[in-house]
Design a protein around this motif. Structure first.
Motif, PDB file in Angstrom:
ATOM      1  N   THR A  33      -5.023  -1.725   3.560  1.00 18.87           N
ATOM      2  CA  THR A  33      -5.631   0.053   4.049  1.00 18.87           C
ATOM      3  C   THR A  33      -6.869  -1.028   4.236  1.00 18.87           C
ATOM      4  N   ASP A  59      -6.614   2.538  -1.590  1.00 17.76           N
ATOM      5  CA  ASP A  59      -6.154   2.035  -3.016  1.00 17.76           C
ATOM      6  C   ASP A  59      -6.264   0.411  -2.887  1.00 17.76           C
ATOM      7  N   ILE A  86      -5.433   6.667   1.807  1.00 21.07           N
ATOM      8  CA  ILE A  86      -5.716   7.149   0.435  1.00 21.07           C
ATOM      9  C   ILE A  86      -6.692   5.516  -0.165  1.00 21.07           C
ATOM     10  N   GLU A  91      -5.550  -2.283  -1.099  1.00 22.64           N
ATOM     11  CA  GLU A  91      -4.308  -2.615  -0.618  1.00 22.64           C
ATOM     12  C   GLU A  91      -5.064  -3.776   0.544  1.00 22.64           C
ATOM     13  N   THR A 115       0.738  -0.914  -0.034  1.00 25.54           N
ATOM     14  CA  THR A 115       0.259  -0.325  -0.212  1.00 25.54           C
ATOM     15  C   THR A 115       0.531   1.254   0.450  1.00 25.54           C
ATOM     16  N   SER A 116       0.572   2.113  -1.005  1.00 24.41           N
ATOM     17  CA  SER A 116       1.128   3.339  -1.060  1.00 24.41           C
ATOM     18  C   SER A 116       0.640   4.421   0.823  1.00 24.41           C
ATOM     19  N   ASN A 117      -0.062   3.598   1.369  1.00 23.90           N
ATOM     20  CA  ASN A 117      -0.203   4.512   2.642  1.00 23.90           C
ATOM     21  C   ASN A 117       0.662   4.240   3.953  1.00 23.90           C
ATOM     22  N   LEU A 118       1.619   3.164   3.341  1.00 25.80           N
ATOM     23  CA  LEU A 118       2.228   2.356   4.582  1.00 25.80           C
ATOM     24  C   LEU A 118       3.817   3.476   5.052  1.00 25.80           C
ATOM     25  N   PRO A 119       4.449   4.687   3.988  1.00 23.82           N
ATOM     26  CA  PRO A 119       4.867   5.621   4.581  1.00 23.82           C
ATOM     27  C   PRO A 119       4.663   6.201   5.935  1.00 23.82           C
TER      28      PRO A 119
END
Length: 441
Positions: free
Chosen positions: A45, A40, A38, A42, A2-6
């Motif tokens: 998320t 996404d 966001i 994943e 997921t792009s939310n990880l950071p």
């Protein structure tokens, strides 16, 4: 991934620094805001959004995930405040056998969320209580310690399957072994390939309907107040009549993994070991929406006997324990046996569905014969499948074995025609296995 990880990792670091600043009397600033994610699609998320994790739950979840992503994170954070002193017991954490970096404990989560605040610590401890779904569903929990030790000192464990799901995006099926005596079984076949009488097929469709609509039945219609969770079915009938195939098709068409239990690996001669093995299996499967398929179930689910010695007493205890665990299992349990009468009556009374798989009739055998030969071969003109189907009382697996034999013989002879000699030879071999006499059509 997921792009939310950071953003989630940054949130955890900010929460840890906030607590450390407070502990050391430094300026803390505002409490870190829970990040907006966001969409996404994943797994991580989706899990956070569907479960509607609050701050405490989000910190605990990320605390358990960090060792699998950034193993040095906790050591790096503490080093910012104690560059010379190394370990900081108040922060919690332990060293692993094969990992030199700090692994989080329950105390790590308590420190980040509550510091020294006793009231808040007691609130946060609810995350690791038996009533929280983290623990109920074995998602996130604390390692058990010796009696007398603080429970919060236990290592924080995120279940391996959730680690895989959140980091890889999928879950690897567990491997069969002494610690997991079950094999994941699948099929490339369709319902149309399962040739059974209409009554048996209707009963299987009832099982499929329950699996597909169980959540709506139990929770939307609130039937959980009146009936026990889970579904228990008995498939019985002669070998080779489609019991295993039916179980795999039920899994395929409802999106549930099917695991065939190897009872030979389950049963132990040592007192208490069989129950221990059963407990481990059911605990593993409890929240996975698996279908557990107990083949040749009468070897363990057989009738209880009159107690004549210690062996009988312990054998009866195993059956009673198994009855209890099957009845409590919230998923689907399918027991397969050649004879219904072999099973303990206490089991049969608790089955929601008892499905009989008979030897196929002549019309059904004809369909099996016609469906079993590959398109790459032809049948000799001498072969009359209709006569063969009416003459020989064979199961579906018998027919598949015969076709397998005939195809191998054809390949060995560099031919693509199935000869009558090879076909009858294959039939003779199958009948001999069951001590039946072969006579030509």
């Amino acid at each position: 991934m997921t792009s939310n990880l950071p953003v989630l990792l940054s949130f955890l670091i900010q929460q840890a620094r906030f607590s450390l600043n407070h502990y050391f009397g430094k300026e803390t600033g505002a409490l870190p805001a829970v990040p907006a994610l966001i969409d996404d699609d994943e797994p991580l998320t989706r899990f956070i959004q569907q479960r509607r994790l609050n701050r405490d739950e989000l910190v605990a979840l990320m605390a358990g995930l960090v060792p699998h992503l950034v193993p040095s994170l906790y050591d790096d954070i503490v080093a910012e405040y104690l560059p010379q002193e190394g370990d900081f017991p108040a922060f919690g954490g332990v060293k692993g056998k094969n990992q030199r970096n700090t692994l989080p404990t329950g105390e790590t989560v308590l420190f980040m969320l509550a510091g020294k605040d006793l009231r808040r610590r007691m609130e946060v401890q609810q995350l690791f209580g038996s009533q929280h779904y983290f623990v109920k569903e074995k998602i996130l929990f604390l390692e058990e310690l010796n009696p007398g030790e603080s429970a919060s000192s236990g290592r924080l464990i995120l279940d391996r399957e959730y680690v895989e799901l959140f980091t890889l995006g999928y879950i690897t099926p567990p491997k069969m072994g002494s610690g997991f005596p079950a094999q994941h079984i699948t099929t490339e076949l369709e319902w149309s390939d399962l040739v059974l009488n209409a009554h048996t097929l209707d009963q299987l469709k009832e099982v499929e309907t329950w699996i597909a609509h169980s959540d709506q039945l139990m929770y939307d219609w609130q039937m959980y107040r009146k009936i026990k969770p889970g579904f228990r079915a008995l498939f019985y009938g002669p070998p080779g009549t489609g019991k295993t195939m039916a179980a795999t098709l039920l899994g395929k068409y409802t999106g549930h993994d099917v695991y065939r239990i190897d009872l030979s690996m389950m049963v132990s001669k040592y007192i208490g070991e069989t129950e221990k093995n059963l407990a481990a299996l059911f605990d593993k499967a409890e929240n996975k929406q698996w279908i557990l398929f107990f083949d040749e179930a009468d070897s363990l689910f057989g009738k209880r006997t009159n107690v004549k010695d210690a062996h009988d007493r312990f054998a009866n205890q195993e059956v009673s324990y198994l009855l209890q665990r099957v009845e409590e299992f919230p998923g689907v349990s399918i027991l397969a046996s050649n004879f219904k009468s072999n099973l303990d009556d206490a089991f049969t009374r608790r089955f929601q569905s008892i499905v009989y798989f008979p030897i196929p009739l002549a019309e059904e055998r004809l369909i099996l014969w016609q469906n079993s030969f590959p398109e790459a071969v032809q049948l000799s003109k001498e072969i009359d499948l209709n006569k063969i189907a009416h003459k020989y009382e064979l199961s579906g697996s018998n027919i598949v074995n015969i076709v397998h034999y005939c195809c191998l013989r054809a390949l060995a002879e560099s031919a693509n025609v199935i000869s009558s000699n090879n076909l009858y030879s294959g039939i003779r071999r199958e009948l001999a296995k069951e001590n039946k006499v072969f006579t030509a059509v």
